[in-house]
Design a protein around this motif. Structure first.
Motif, PDB file in Angstrom:
ATOM      1  N   ASP A   1     -35.585   6.844 -21.955  1.00 23.17           N
ATOM      2  CA  ASP A   1     -34.236   6.348 -22.603  1.00 23.17           C
ATOM      3  C   ASP A   1     -33.077   6.887 -21.864  1.00 23.17           C
ATOM      4  O   ASP A   1     -33.041   8.255 -21.110  1.00 23.17           O
ATOM      5  N   PHE A   2     -32.278   6.049 -21.390  1.00 23.57           N
ATOM      6  CA  PHE A   2     -31.045   6.273 -20.682  1.00 23.57           C
ATOM      7  C   PHE A   2     -29.829   7.079 -21.390  1.00 23.57           C
ATOM      8  O   PHE A   2     -29.590   6.541 -22.885  1.00 23.57           O
ATOM      9  N   VAL A   3     -29.577   8.383 -21.399  1.00 27.09           N
ATOM     10  CA  VAL A   3     -29.172   9.185 -22.345  1.00 27.09           C
ATOM     11  C   VAL A   3     -27.390   9.584 -22.288  1.00 27.09           C
ATOM     12  O   VAL A   3     -26.891  10.498 -23.004  1.00 27.09           O
TER      13      VAL A   3
ATOM     14  N   ALA B   1     -26.729   9.403 -13.664  1.00 22.92           N
ATOM     15  CA  ALA B   1     -27.637   9.198 -14.842  1.00 22.92           C
ATOM     16  C   ALA B   1     -28.509  10.294 -15.210  1.00 22.92           C
ATOM     17  O   ALA B   1     -28.959  10.866 -14.257  1.00 22.92           O
ATOM     18  N   VAL B   2     -28.715  10.343 -16.419  1.00 27.67           N
ATOM     19  CA  VAL B   2     -29.890  11.263 -17.121  1.00 27.67           C
ATOM     20  C   VAL B   2     -30.839  10.358 -17.949  1.00 27.67           C
ATOM     21  O   VAL B   2     -30.171   9.715 -18.814  1.00 27.67           O
ATOM     22  N   TRP B   3     -32.022  10.634 -17.502  1.00 30.12           N
ATOM     23  CA  TRP B   3     -33.105   9.732 -18.686  1.00 30.12           C
ATOM     24  C   TRP B   3     -33.837  10.595 -18.985  1.00 30.12           C
ATOM     25  O   TRP B   3     -34.380  11.542 -18.459  1.00 30.12           O
TER      26      TRP B   3
ATOM     27  N   VAL C   1     -38.166  14.022 -17.460  1.00 29.82           N
ATOM     28  CA  VAL C   1     -36.341  14.008 -17.403  1.00 29.82           C
ATOM     29  C   VAL C   1     -36.384  13.318 -15.809  1.00 29.82           C
ATOM     30  O   VAL C   1     -36.750  13.992 -15.113  1.00 29.82           O
ATOM     31  N   THR C   2     -35.291  12.481 -15.853  1.00 30.68           N
ATOM     32  CA  THR C   2     -35.099  12.078 -14.735  1.00 30.68           C
ATOM     33  C   THR C   2     -33.415  11.973 -14.455  1.00 30.68           C
ATOM     34  O   THR C   2     -32.738  11.576 -15.398  1.00 30.68           O
ATOM     35  N   LEU C   3     -33.098  12.767 -13.311  1.00 28.33           N
ATOM     36  CA  LEU C   3     -31.666  12.845 -12.730  1.00 28.33           C
ATOM     37  C   LEU C   3     -31.553  11.892 -11.835  1.00 28.33           C
ATOM     38  O   LEU C   3     -32.236  11.846 -10.882  1.00 28.33           O
ATOM     39  N   GLN C   4     -30.464  11.063 -11.925  1.00 32.55           N
ATOM     40  CA  GLN C   4     -30.157  10.088 -10.808  1.00 32.55           C
ATOM     41  C   GLN C   4     -28.900  10.363 -10.396  1.00 32.55           C
ATOM     42  O   GLN C   4     -27.814  10.312 -11.273  1.00 32.55           O
ATOM     43  N   ASN C   5     -28.674  10.759  -9.159  1.00 27.36           N
ATOM     44  CA  ASN C   5     -27.175  10.871  -8.570  1.00 27.36           C
ATOM     45  C   ASN C   5     -26.244  11.885  -9.449  1.00 27.36           C
ATOM     46  O   ASN C   5     -25.057  11.403  -9.423  1.00 27.36           O
ATOM     47  N   LEU C   6     -26.844  12.670 -10.257  1.00 25.27           N
ATOM     48  CA  LEU C   6     -25.994  13.494 -11.092  1.00 25.27           C
ATOM     49  C   LEU C   6     -24.837  14.224 -10.549  1.00 25.27           C
ATOM     50  O   LEU C   6     -25.096  14.951  -9.711  1.00 25.27           O
ATOM     51  N   THR C   7     -23.698  14.031 -11.188  1.00 26.28           N
ATOM     52  CA  THR C   7     -22.374  14.510 -10.494  1.00 26.28           C
ATOM     53  C   THR C   7     -21.533  14.959 -11.521  1.00 26.28           C
ATOM     54  O   THR C   7     -21.255  14.278 -12.336  1.00 26.28           O
ATOM     55  N   LYS C   8     -20.938  16.069 -11.034  1.00 20.11           N
ATOM     56  CA  LYS C   8     -19.541  16.416 -11.901  1.00 20.11           C
ATOM     57  C   LYS C   8     -18.657  16.905 -11.216  1.00 20.11           C
ATOM     58  O   LYS C   8     -18.632  17.822 -10.087  1.00 20.11           O
ATOM     59  N   THR C   9     -17.426  16.355 -11.254  1.00 20.25           N
ATOM     60  CA  THR C   9     -16.294  16.639 -10.608  1.00 20.25           C
ATOM     61  C   THR C   9     -15.102  17.229 -11.676  1.00 20.25           C
ATOM     62  O   THR C   9     -14.918  16.707 -12.713  1.00 20.25           O
ATOM     63  N   TYR C  10     -14.651  18.404 -10.989  1.00 23.25           N
ATOM     64  CA  TYR C  10     -13.709  19.044 -11.635  1.00 23.25           C
ATOM     65  C   TYR C  10     -12.394  19.163 -10.919  1.00 23.25           C
ATOM     66  O   TYR C  10     -12.438  18.791  -9.640  1.00 23.25           O
ATOM     67  N   ALA C  11     -11.161  19.705 -11.392  1.00 21.72           N
ATOM     68  CA  ALA C  11      -9.972  19.670 -10.841  1.00 21.72           C
ATOM     69  C   ALA C  11      -9.625  18.465  -9.891  1.00 21.72           C
ATOM     70  O   ALA C  11      -9.295  18.375  -8.781  1.00 21.72           O
ATOM     71  N   GLY C  12      -9.575  17.629 -10.937  1.00 17.43           N
ATOM     72  CA  GLY C  12      -9.077  16.078 -10.496  1.00 17.43           C
ATOM     73  C   GLY C  12      -9.772  15.563  -9.273  1.00 17.43           C
ATOM     74  O   GLY C  12      -9.174  14.929  -8.235  1.00 17.43           O
ATOM     75  N   GLY C  13     -11.014  15.975  -9.023  1.00 16.83           N
ATOM     76  CA  GLY C  13     -11.929  15.425  -8.032  1.00 16.83           C
ATOM     77  C   GLY C  13     -11.854  16.366  -6.808  1.00 16.83           C
ATOM     78  O   GLY C  13     -12.757  16.208  -5.702  1.00 16.83           O
TER      79      GLY C  13
END
Ligand code: ADP
Ligand code: ADP
Length: 227
Positions: free
Chosen positions: A67-69, A61-63, A4-16
């Motif tokens: 596979d780029f998923v 990204a998540v691989w 499993v490869t995580l590349q700069n994985l980011t989650k923003t909430y509350a409008g950034g």
């Protein structure tokens, strides 16, 4: 099985305003048991849910293997997830609870039976297959939940605080059981916990998350010696 490869994985909430997961990059090897640890609210669940496809990815990204998923539907990812709430069906037998995902996938009956019996053997649930979940101990219920994940023969196992509802004694026992099961199956596993003892005793490597940012990724021994 798969990496499993995580590349700069980011989650923003509350409008950034809030970066719940902030630029996490990480390679999890094929067959590795990685523990993702950090205090409540640091972004562990959000990261795991993005890997499962249950949460939209804001950036990165998540691989899974090659596979780029990012855009792959959860059920089309080669992943099974175990949660802290077992979410077993109370009106169904242990057998049917374990078989359920295979029945949904319309596998042949003989193949379903073969896989359920194998999972029951590995998890020592053979004697309980006819029981309802309400007639099982907490540890047995946890094993049924794992059985339901195992039968799908996923490339990747995701576990989100699977032991947090158990009492202290059972938790210690189940830590060893899960580590042993992962070792026998050799399935790539990402295990989320806020419990530092779990982090230091269960996995091949530990990834420490704080305020959405990855602080350190190393073996328990190296983290212990260079905290
Ligand atoms: P952990 O699993 O480490 O406890 P979470 O991934 O659940 O952390 O949460 C990370 C951060 O994101 C927390 O600050 C939490 O309040 C916030 N968060 C989680 N889900 C949402 C949501 N749906 N909307 C807004 N903020 C959220
Ligand atoms: P949607 O918003 O598309 O309805 P759901 O969260 O209901 O998304 O899940 C969609 C699909 O993802 C389900 O059909 C199920 O097969 C799969 N899925 C849900 N939870 C998990 C999980 N924990 N692990 C793997 N697949 C899951």
């Amino acid at each position: 099985m798969a990496s499993v490869t995580l590349q700069n994985l980011t989650k923003t909430y509350a409008g950034g305003q809030l970066k719940a997961v902030n630029g996490v990059s990480l390679d999890i090897e094929d067959g590795e048991f990685l523990v993702l640890v950090g205090p409540s609210g640091c972004g562990k669940s959000t990261a795991l849910r993005m890997i499962a496809g249950l949460e939209e990815i804001s950036d990165g990204a998540v691989w899974i293997g090659d596979d780029f998923v990012n855009d792959v539907h959860p059920k089309d990812r080669d992943i099974a997830m175990v949660f802290q709430s077992y979410a077993l069906y109370p009106h169904m037998s242990v057998y049917d609870n374990i078989a359920f995902p295979l029945q949904i996938a319309k596998l042949p009956k003989a193949e379903i039976d073969r896989r359920v019996q194998e999972a029951a053997r590995v998890l020592e649930l053979e004697a309980y297959l006819k029981r309802r979940p309400g007639h099982l101990s907490g540890g047995q219920r946890q094993r049924v939940a794992m059985g339901r994940a195992i039968v799908r023969q996923p490339a990747v196992f995701l576990m989100d605080e699977p032991l947090s509802n158990l009492d202290a004694k059972l938790r210690v026992q189940m830590r060893a059981e899960i580590a042993s099961l992962q070792h026998r199956l050799g399935v790539t596993t990402i295990y989320v916990t806020h419990d530092q003892v779990e982090a230091m005793t269960m996995g091949h490597r530990v990834a420490i998350l704080k305020d959405g940012v990855l602080q350190q990724v190393d073996t328990p021994a190296n983290i212990y010696n260079r905290p």
